[in-house]
Design an enzyme around this catalytic site. Structure first.
Site, PDB file in Angstrom:
ATOM      1  N   SER A  55       6.983   7.323  12.996  1.00  0.00           N
ATOM      2  CA  SER A  55       6.760   6.018  12.384  1.00  0.00           C
ATOM      3  C   SER A  55       7.491   4.895  13.109  1.00  0.00           C
ATOM      4  CB  SER A  55       7.228   6.053  10.936  1.00  0.00           C
ATOM      5  OG  SER A  55       8.608   5.776  10.878  1.00  0.00           O
ATOM      6  N   ARG A  84       9.395   2.836  11.398  1.00  0.00           N
ATOM      7  CA  ARG A  84      10.419   2.356  10.461  1.00  0.00           C
ATOM      8  C   ARG A  84      11.751   2.100  11.167  1.00  0.00           C
ATOM      9  NH1 ARG A  84      10.178   8.189   7.863  1.00  0.00           N
ATOM     10  NH2 ARG A  84       8.058   7.458   7.765  1.00  0.00           N
ATOM     11  N   ARG A 120      -0.303  13.002  10.021  1.00  0.00           N
ATOM     12  CA  ARG A 120       0.993  13.623  10.314  1.00  0.00           C
ATOM     13  C   ARG A 120       1.211  14.827   9.408  1.00  0.00           C
ATOM     14  NH1 ARG A 120       3.957   7.846  11.164  1.00  0.00           N
ATOM     15  NH2 ARG A 120       3.359   7.732  13.355  1.00  0.00           N
ATOM     16  N   ASP A 148       0.801  -1.225   0.000  1.00  0.00           N
ATOM     17  CA  ASP A 148       0.000   0.000   0.000  1.00  0.00           C
ATOM     18  C   ASP A 148       0.839   1.284   0.000  1.00  0.00           C
ATOM     19  OD1 ASP A 148       1.015  -0.331   2.528  1.00  0.00           O
ATOM     20  OD2 ASP A 148      -0.878  -0.200   3.594  1.00  0.00           O
ATOM     21  N   HIS A 149       2.098   1.185   0.381  1.00  0.00           N
ATOM     22  CA  HIS A 149       2.912   2.406   0.483  1.00  0.00           C
ATOM     23  C   HIS A 149       3.609   2.739  -0.841  1.00  0.00           C
ATOM     24  CE1 HIS A 149       2.244   2.038   4.762  1.00  0.00           C
ATOM     25  NE2 HIS A 149       3.009   3.078   5.033  1.00  0.00           N
ATOM     26  N   ASP A 206       3.967  -1.059  11.410  1.00  0.00           N
ATOM     27  CA  ASP A 206       3.547   0.282  11.022  1.00  0.00           C
ATOM     28  C   ASP A 206       2.971   0.934  12.271  1.00  0.00           C
ATOM     29  OD1 ASP A 206       2.824   1.921   8.292  1.00  0.00           O
ATOM     30  OD2 ASP A 206       1.522   2.403   9.990  1.00  0.00           O
TER      31      ASP A 206
HETATM   32  C1  MIC Z   1       4.177   6.560   8.199  1.00  0.00           C
HETATM   33  O1  MIC Z   1       2.993   6.883   8.244  1.00  0.00           O
HETATM   34  O2  MIC Z   1       5.110   7.282   8.566  1.00  0.00           O
HETATM   35  C2  MIC Z   1       4.517   5.172   7.682  1.00  0.00           C
HETATM   36  C3  MIC Z   1       5.150   5.350   6.358  1.00  0.00           C
HETATM   37  O3  MIC Z   1       3.335   4.434   7.509  1.00  0.00           O
HETATM   38  C4  MIC Z   1       5.435   4.487   8.691  1.00  0.00           C
HETATM   39  C5  MIC Z   1       5.990   3.196   8.234  1.00  0.00           C
HETATM   40  C6  MIC Z   1       7.148   3.327   7.288  1.00  0.00           C
HETATM   41  O4  MIC Z   1       7.986   4.199   7.465  1.00  0.00           O
HETATM   42  O5  MIC Z   1       7.214   2.513   6.376  1.00  0.00           O
HETATM   43  C7  MIC Z   1       4.794   4.246  10.054  1.00  0.00           C
HETATM   44  O6  MIC Z   1       3.903   4.971  10.430  1.00  0.00           O
HETATM   45  O7  MIC Z   1       5.237   3.351  10.796  1.00  0.00           O
HETATM   46 FE1  SF4 Z   2       0.011   4.917   5.058  1.00  0.00          FE
HETATM   47 FE2  SF4 Z   2       1.362   5.651   7.260  1.00  0.00          FE
HETATM   48 FE3  SF4 Z   2      -0.117   7.408   5.890  1.00  0.00          FE
HETATM   49 FE4  SF4 Z   2      -1.312   5.533   7.239  1.00  0.00          FE
HETATM   50  S1  SF4 Z   2      -0.052   7.144   8.077  1.00  0.00           S
HETATM   51  S2  SF4 Z   2      -1.810   6.165   5.169  1.00  0.00           S
HETATM   52  S3  SF4 Z   2       0.073   3.807   6.993  1.00  0.00           S
HETATM   53  S4  SF4 Z   2       1.724   6.348   5.174  1.00  0.00           S
END
Ligand code: MIC
Ligand code: SF4
Length: 642
Positions: free
Chosen positions: A533, A535, A379, A64-65, A119
């Protein structure tokens, strides 16, 4: 003994430890989820553990990313994940099926179960009465292999909801209210448990919006009870069999409590550049808007989209606004297509994106220079949209849709009658985009394209740890600062050497070069270092650059765990003023490192340049200390298996 709901689920899954806030516990994990940008690494690590088949009740891998395929890299990663999951007993949600948290809620979440996801927004599942926690990919890999998940037993914060939301006021405004009250670090070490008569007024998708953004509080997770509304949702998803009623015990005691009167809430927005910088929409005023983006795992449910469509119907998006909409899942998008709401959106001028994270993680739709962008996401960290000068405001879908038409930030209450959309009696439930794992693992060949690189491993802890203070950063540094994610970098999530060249560059473009030239060293951080996140790349890239420790005023939960998993010391200044005393370039040393770690919490860090020393605190369990000696979790597991 009377338990809160979260405590009851923890008790039923407890593997080790006592449920005393602050003590290390470990719990059994029923379900896991991964997404593609953390998943490649998680599956590489899972493979390194040598386990044949997952031992969870259900594990799902989502794509999905990284759905922009501007080169071979993302497509390579998708194929790797599809094949490696098939081989090891994991369900595969194909690209196009939707955002992991939305689909997990719709199709797989079960009240009372534990869910661990790579995530940070995995707590979305708390809207269904699950104990759903976000973690680094390595912790999820361990859980897939049947290993327990270790956390510090959180305090339980009772969020008592009274009253009822007024028209045009939404679940997003509820969580923005909580963020305004508690701040982005107010949830650290806590589970938010929602109770009170206001709970019954909220549907599961609304509850999920609230638990989703509990991640922005730094909370371990958030949870709602499982009640009539939960039953109605599961029934409409054709999953009535998954329902069990769940409530806290009568007379249970909470560590903390706050009360929120839903009827006192007004439409809110989180202003740039932090989700807790919250103000009433009408107080911010009618600022001109350049972009409106609707979607993400926070606000892309069927009801959210239907309300947006109702606002847009028969209107035209303001000429100065670019409106993009990403429905959260194939289920939502198909239903909108079938009932005509999609046509209303398109006719109004909305640009429809596929059901994926998209602009939320900077995968396309970066706004113009200095743009004001209203987003229904979770965010608004600086630069996350892909445009460093953009001013991102987080709002509800209703506020977003109305403002897209007016061209200025608009309190939706000015619009007139609020659209009434109730949850359908039946969702379109068809899991044809979820591929079951192969029955016979031998039939599957794991496909590894050239984008898949081995992950870095640390060394065992040396007797003395030395290195320069390489960078000094301020409070609330996010993982988006430490390991930026955008359309240009996300394709390299399985290529740490390349990614490391961008580590902490939003704070200092020369950091990677300096770290390499000095053979690594230390990072000096402020309060809540590593928020955001899950990550683990925010630990793996520093590891690759030779970072040995981070000295900070405090850490965010998941990042701290990821550092330890990578064998990097997360040290908290005992005296905050010591942060001021360290200058970039100072030579630091931790003598008798293993002995100091073994002896207790306090670790003395010498400043050889200044001839002074600092007392720091290492909050690590005995198990985590073993991991630090071994140079990280993978080394630790390998040693145990020898
Ligand atoms: C995000 O919203 O920052 C992400 C991308 O979903 C991350 C995960 C990632 O960095 O792949 C998260 O929230 O954990
Ligand atoms: Fe995707 Fe992270 Fe954004 Fe949710 S917050 S939509 S998991 S990138």
């Amino acid at each position: 003994m009377a338990y809160t709901l979260a405590q009851k689920i923890i008790r039923d899954h407890l593997v080790s430890g006592k449920m005393i806030a602050g003590e290390e516990i470990s719990i059994r994990i029923d379900q896991t989820l991964t997404q593609d940008s953390t998943g490649t690494m998680a599956y590489l690590q899972f493979e390194a553990m040598g386990i044949d088949r997952v031992k969870t009740k259900k594990s799902v891998a989502y794509i999905d990313h990284n759905t922009i395929q501007s080169g071979f890299e993302n497509a390579d990663d998708h194929k790797y994940i599809q094949t490696v999951t098939s081989k090891h007993g994991i369900y595969f949600s194909r690209p196009g099926n939707g955002i992991c948290h939305q689909v997990q809620l719709e199709r797989f979440g079960v009240p009372g179960m534990t869910l661990l996801g790579s995530d940070s927004h995995t707590p979305t599942g708390g809207g269904l009465g699950m104990l759903a926690i976000g973690a680094g990919g390595l912790d999820v890999a361990v859980a897939m292999g049947g290993g327990a998940y270790y956390i510090t037993m959180p305090k339980i914060l009772n969020v008592k909801l009274t009253g009822q939301l007024h028209p045009w006021v939404t679940a997003k405004d509820v969580i923005l209210t909580v963020l305004r009250m508690l701040s982005v670090k107010g949830g650290v070490g806590k589970i938010l448990e929602y109770t009170g008569e206001g709970v019954a007024t909220l549907s599961v998708p609304e509850r999920a919006t609230i638990t989703n953004m509990g991640a922005e509080l730094g909370a371990t997770t958030s949870i709602f009870p499982s009640d009539e509304a939960t039953l109605a949702f599961l029934k409409a998803q054709g999953r009535e069999r998954d329902f069990i009623p769940l409530t806290p015990d009568e007379g249970c005691v909470y560590d903390e409590e706050i009360t929120i009167d839903l009827s006192a809430i007004e439409p809110l927005a989180a202003q740039p550049h932090s989700p807790d910088n919250v103000l009433e929409v009408d107080k911010i005023g009618k600022i001109k808007v350049d972009q409106v983006a609707i979607g993400s795992c926070t606000n892309s449910s069927y009801a959210d989209m239907m309300k947006v469509a109702a606002v847009l119907k028969g209107k035209t998006v303001h000429p100065d606004v670019s409106l993009v909409i990403a429905p959260g899942s194939k289920q939502v998008l198909t239903m909108l297509a079938q009932n005509g709401a999609l046509a209303d959106m398109v006719a109004a001028g909305a640009r429809i994106l596929e059901s994926a994270c998209g602009p939320c993680i900077g995968m396309g739709q970066s706004p113009k220079t200095n743009a004001v962008s209203l987003r229904t996401f979770n965010r608004n960290f600086e630069g996350r949209s892909g445009t460093v000068s953009a001013q991102v405001y987080l709002v509800s879908p209703e506020t977003a849709a109305v403002s897209a038409i007016t061209g200025v930030l608009t309190d939706p209450r000015e619009w007139g009658e609020a659209p009434v959309v109730s949850m359908p009696a039946e969702f379109l439930a068809r899991d044809n985009m979820v591929i079951a794992p192969a029955e016979n693992a031998a039939d599957v060949e794991v496909v590894r394209g050239p984008n898949i690189k081995p992950f870095p491993l640390n060394q065992a802890m040396p007797e003395t740890i030395t290195g320069k203070s390489l960078i000094k950063v301020e409070d609330n540094i996010t993982t988006d600062h430490i390991m930026p994610s955008n359309a240009k970098l996300l394709p390299f999530r399985s290529n740490i050497p390349y990614l490391s060249e961008f580590c902490l560059t939003p704070c200092d473009p020369d950091f990677p070069k300096r770290a390499k030239e000095n053979g690594g060293g230390f990072i000096i951080g402020g309060i809540n270092y590593g928020q955001g996140s899950s990550r683990e790349h925010a630990a793996l890239a520093p590891l690759y650059l030779g970072i040995k420790g981070v000295l900070a005023k405090s850490f965010a939960r998941i990042h701290m765990a990821n550092l330890i998993n990578s064998g990097i010391l997360p040290l908290v200044f005992k005296h905050e003023e010591d942060y001021d005393a360290i200058a970039p370039g100072d030579e630091l040393a931790i003598e008798n490192a293993q002995k100091q770690v073994a002896a207790g919490e306090e670790i003395v860090v010498k400043n050889l340049t200044k001839g002074t020393e600092y007392v720091t605190i290492l909050t690590a369990s005995d198990r985590q200390k073993e991991m630090l000696y071994a140079g990280g979790l993978i080394n630790f597991i390998k040693m145990q298996n020898q």
